[in-house]
Design a protein around this motif. Structure first.
Motif, PDB file in Angstrom:
ATOM      1  N   LEU A  19       0.726  -0.976   0.004  1.00 40.49           N
ATOM      2  CA  LEU A  19       0.086   0.170   0.051  1.00 40.49           C
ATOM      3  C   LEU A  19       0.774   1.269   0.036  1.00 40.49           C
ATOM      4  O   LEU A  19       0.589   2.257  -0.720  1.00 40.49           O
ATOM      5  CB  LEU A  19      -0.961  -0.050   1.396  1.00 40.49           C
ATOM      6  CG  LEU A  19      -1.884   1.137   1.162  1.00 40.49           C
ATOM      7  CD1 LEU A  19      -2.762   1.300   0.035  1.00 40.49           C
ATOM      8  CD2 LEU A  19      -2.788   0.983   2.603  1.00 40.49           C
ATOM      9  N   SER A  20       1.886   1.311   0.831  1.00 45.17           N
ATOM     10  CA  SER A  20       3.151   2.284   0.631  1.00 45.17           C
ATOM     11  C   SER A  20       3.379   2.670  -0.678  1.00 45.17           C
ATOM     12  O   SER A  20       3.590   3.811  -1.241  1.00 45.17           O
ATOM     13  CB  SER A  20       3.949   2.076   1.651  1.00 45.17           C
ATOM     14  OG  SER A  20       3.565   2.130   3.004  1.00 45.17           O
ATOM     15  N   GLN A  21       4.056   1.526  -1.411  1.00 39.21           N
ATOM     16  CA  GLN A  21       4.328   1.803  -2.775  1.00 39.21           C
ATOM     17  C   GLN A  21       3.180   2.286  -3.608  1.00 39.21           C
ATOM     18  O   GLN A  21       3.461   3.236  -4.318  1.00 39.21           O
ATOM     19  CB  GLN A  21       4.796   0.396  -3.047  1.00 39.21           C
ATOM     20  CG  GLN A  21       6.350  -0.177  -2.479  1.00 39.21           C
ATOM     21  CD  GLN A  21       6.600  -1.581  -2.848  1.00 39.21           C
ATOM     22  OE1 GLN A  21       5.871  -2.003  -4.011  1.00 39.21           O
ATOM     23  NE2 GLN A  21       7.537  -1.930  -2.275  1.00 39.21           N
ATOM     24  N   ALA A  22       2.043   1.709  -3.570  1.00 37.26           N
ATOM     25  CA  ALA A  22       0.952   2.398  -4.519  1.00 37.26           C
ATOM     26  C   ALA A  22       0.519   3.776  -4.132  1.00 37.26           C
ATOM     27  O   ALA A  22       0.656   4.590  -5.098  1.00 37.26           O
ATOM     28  CB  ALA A  22      -0.295   1.561  -4.120  1.00 37.26           C
ATOM     29  N   ILE A  23       0.638   4.188  -2.840  1.00 35.66           N
ATOM     30  CA  ILE A  23       0.469   5.555  -2.628  1.00 35.66           C
ATOM     31  C   ILE A  23       1.456   6.568  -3.043  1.00 35.66           C
ATOM     32  O   ILE A  23       1.454   7.370  -3.678  1.00 35.66           O
ATOM     33  CB  ILE A  23       0.459   5.875  -0.974  1.00 35.66           C
ATOM     34  CG1 ILE A  23      -0.973   5.122  -0.444  1.00 35.66           C
ATOM     35  CG2 ILE A  23       0.496   7.407  -0.527  1.00 35.66           C
ATOM     36  CD1 ILE A  23      -1.165   5.084   0.912  1.00 35.66           C
ATOM     37  N   LYS A  24       2.831   5.985  -3.049  1.00 31.68           N
ATOM     38  CA  LYS A  24       4.005   6.830  -3.606  1.00 31.68           C
ATOM     39  C   LYS A  24       4.038   6.775  -4.920  1.00 31.68           C
ATOM     40  O   LYS A  24       3.994   7.994  -5.787  1.00 31.68           O
ATOM     41  CB  LYS A  24       5.376   6.149  -3.199  1.00 31.68           C
ATOM     42  CG  LYS A  24       5.741   6.344  -1.627  1.00 31.68           C
ATOM     43  CD  LYS A  24       6.845   5.627  -1.252  1.00 31.68           C
ATOM     44  CE  LYS A  24       7.353   5.732   0.255  1.00 31.68           C
ATOM     45  NZ  LYS A  24       8.428   4.918   0.650  1.00 31.68           N
ATOM     46  N   LYS A  25       3.535   5.700  -5.732  1.00 33.33           N
ATOM     47  CA  LYS A  25       3.508   5.780  -7.200  1.00 33.33           C
ATOM     48  C   LYS A  25       2.294   6.786  -7.693  1.00 33.33           C
ATOM     49  O   LYS A  25       2.320   7.086  -8.602  1.00 33.33           O
ATOM     50  CB  LYS A  25       3.113   4.423  -7.647  1.00 33.33           C
ATOM     51  CG  LYS A  25       3.079   4.122  -9.084  1.00 33.33           C
ATOM     52  CD  LYS A  25       2.955   2.561  -9.503  1.00 33.33           C
ATOM     53  CE  LYS A  25       2.901   2.572 -10.757  1.00 33.33           C
ATOM     54  NZ  LYS A  25       2.819   1.117 -11.381  1.00 33.33           N
ATOM     55  N   ALA A  26       1.300   6.795  -6.679  1.00 28.03           N
ATOM     56  CA  ALA A  26       0.376   7.772  -7.380  1.00 28.03           C
ATOM     57  C   ALA A  26       0.425   9.254  -7.058  1.00 28.03           C
ATOM     58  O   ALA A  26      -0.281  10.238  -6.986  1.00 28.03           O
ATOM     59  CB  ALA A  26      -0.951   7.477  -6.539  1.00 28.03           C
ATOM     60  N   ASN A  27       1.995   9.596  -6.494  1.00 28.23           N
ATOM     61  CA  ASN A  27       2.635  10.726  -6.133  1.00 28.23           C
ATOM     62  C   ASN A  27       1.880  11.470  -4.765  1.00 28.23           C
ATOM     63  O   ASN A  27       1.597  12.687  -4.852  1.00 28.23           O
ATOM     64  CB  ASN A  27       2.525  11.707  -7.363  1.00 28.23           C
ATOM     65  CG  ASN A  27       3.595  11.467  -8.352  1.00 28.23           C
ATOM     66  OD1 ASN A  27       4.560  10.841  -8.120  1.00 28.23           O
ATOM     67  ND2 ASN A  27       2.930  11.551  -9.572  1.00 28.23           N
ATOM     68  N   MET A  28       1.412  10.481  -3.879  1.00 27.54           N
ATOM     69  CA  MET A  28       0.732  11.012  -2.705  1.00 27.54           C
ATOM     70  C   MET A  28       1.837  10.790  -1.569  1.00 27.54           C
ATOM     71  O   MET A  28       2.704   9.715  -1.688  1.00 27.54           O
ATOM     72  CB  MET A  28      -0.522  10.238  -2.509  1.00 27.54           C
ATOM     73  CG  MET A  28      -1.516  10.478  -3.512  1.00 27.54           C
ATOM     74  SD  MET A  28      -2.951   9.421  -3.199  1.00 27.54           S
ATOM     75  CE  MET A  28      -3.519   9.844  -1.498  1.00 27.54           C
ATOM     76  N   THR A  29       1.787  11.867  -0.734  1.00 24.11           N
ATOM     77  CA  THR A  29       2.679  11.508   0.659  1.00 24.11           C
ATOM     78  C   THR A  29       1.904  11.470   1.696  1.00 24.11           C
ATOM     79  O   THR A  29       0.978  12.089   2.386  1.00 24.11           O
ATOM     80  CB  THR A  29       3.457  12.479   0.562  1.00 24.11           C
ATOM     81  OG1 THR A  29       4.236  13.016  -0.641  1.00 24.11           O
ATOM     82  CG2 THR A  29       4.641  12.479   1.831  1.00 24.11           C
ATOM     83  N   LEU A  30       1.879  10.144   2.284  1.00 19.95           N
ATOM     84  CA  LEU A  30       1.396   9.859   3.662  1.00 19.95           C
ATOM     85  C   LEU A  30       2.334   9.314   4.708  1.00 19.95           C
ATOM     86  O   LEU A  30       3.249   8.561   4.132  1.00 19.95           O
ATOM     87  CB  LEU A  30       0.265   8.729   3.473  1.00 19.95           C
ATOM     88  CG  LEU A  30      -0.948   9.217   2.509  1.00 19.95           C
ATOM     89  CD1 LEU A  30      -2.124   8.032   2.398  1.00 19.95           C
ATOM     90  CD2 LEU A  30      -1.761  10.398   3.262  1.00 19.95           C
ATOM     91  N   SER A  31       2.431   9.529   5.798  1.00 17.45           N
ATOM     92  CA  SER A  31       3.019   9.008   6.901  1.00 17.45           C
ATOM     93  C   SER A  31       2.546   7.566   7.061  1.00 17.45           C
ATOM     94  O   SER A  31       1.485   6.889   6.961  1.00 17.45           O
ATOM     95  CB  SER A  31       2.942   9.902   8.232  1.00 17.45           C
ATOM     96  OG  SER A  31       1.423   9.437   8.763  1.00 17.45           O
ATOM     97  N   ASN A  32       3.598   6.547   7.941  1.00 20.24           N
ATOM     98  CA  ASN A  32       3.528   5.232   7.993  1.00 20.24           C
ATOM     99  C   ASN A  32       2.127   5.237   8.993  1.00 20.24           C
ATOM    100  O   ASN A  32       1.400   4.286   8.804  1.00 20.24           O
ATOM    101  CB  ASN A  32       4.426   4.778   8.812  1.00 20.24           C
ATOM    102  CG  ASN A  32       5.710   4.563   7.650  1.00 20.24           C
ATOM    103  OD1 ASN A  32       5.600   4.271   6.674  1.00 20.24           O
ATOM    104  ND2 ASN A  32       6.786   4.373   8.150  1.00 20.24           N
TER     105      ASN A  32
END
Length: 94
Positions: free
Chosen positions: A38-51
């Motif tokens: 999920l972290s990788q998918a969020i990064k790939k979508a150019n979003m930044t979320l904390s752990n």
């Protein structure tokens, strides 16, 4: 539980689209979306979320409490409930 019943009445084309999305996130093809995926998918979508935010998303979707998102949980979380909440479908459930 009611959403799971609604899922049974979704347009098959929508399910196919959601299945493809699930498979894109589930990199190891385990049938489970793990925190790292999920972290990788969020990064790939150019979003930044904390752990912390990612863990919160998972905990809200994770119905069985195993810390991961299975296919059923993913479908339930991603369906457009507005499209599903018709009078006819509500009658079927109740």
């Amino acid at each position: 539980m009611a959403l799971r019943i609604f899922v049974e009445h979704i347009d098959p084309k929508q399910i196919i689209m959601l299945k493809k999305e699930f498979e894109l996130i589930d990199k190891d093809r385990s049938g489970i979306i793990e925190v790292s995926e999920l972290s990788q998918a969020i990064k790939k979508a150019n979003m930044t979320l904390s752990n912390e935010d990612i863990n919160e998303i998972i905990s809200q979707i994770d119905e069985n409490g195993d810390g991961e998102i299975n296919y059923s949980e993913f479908i339930t979380a991603t369906i457009n409930t507005k499209d599903l909440l018709t009078d006819k479908r509500i009658e079927v459930i109740f």
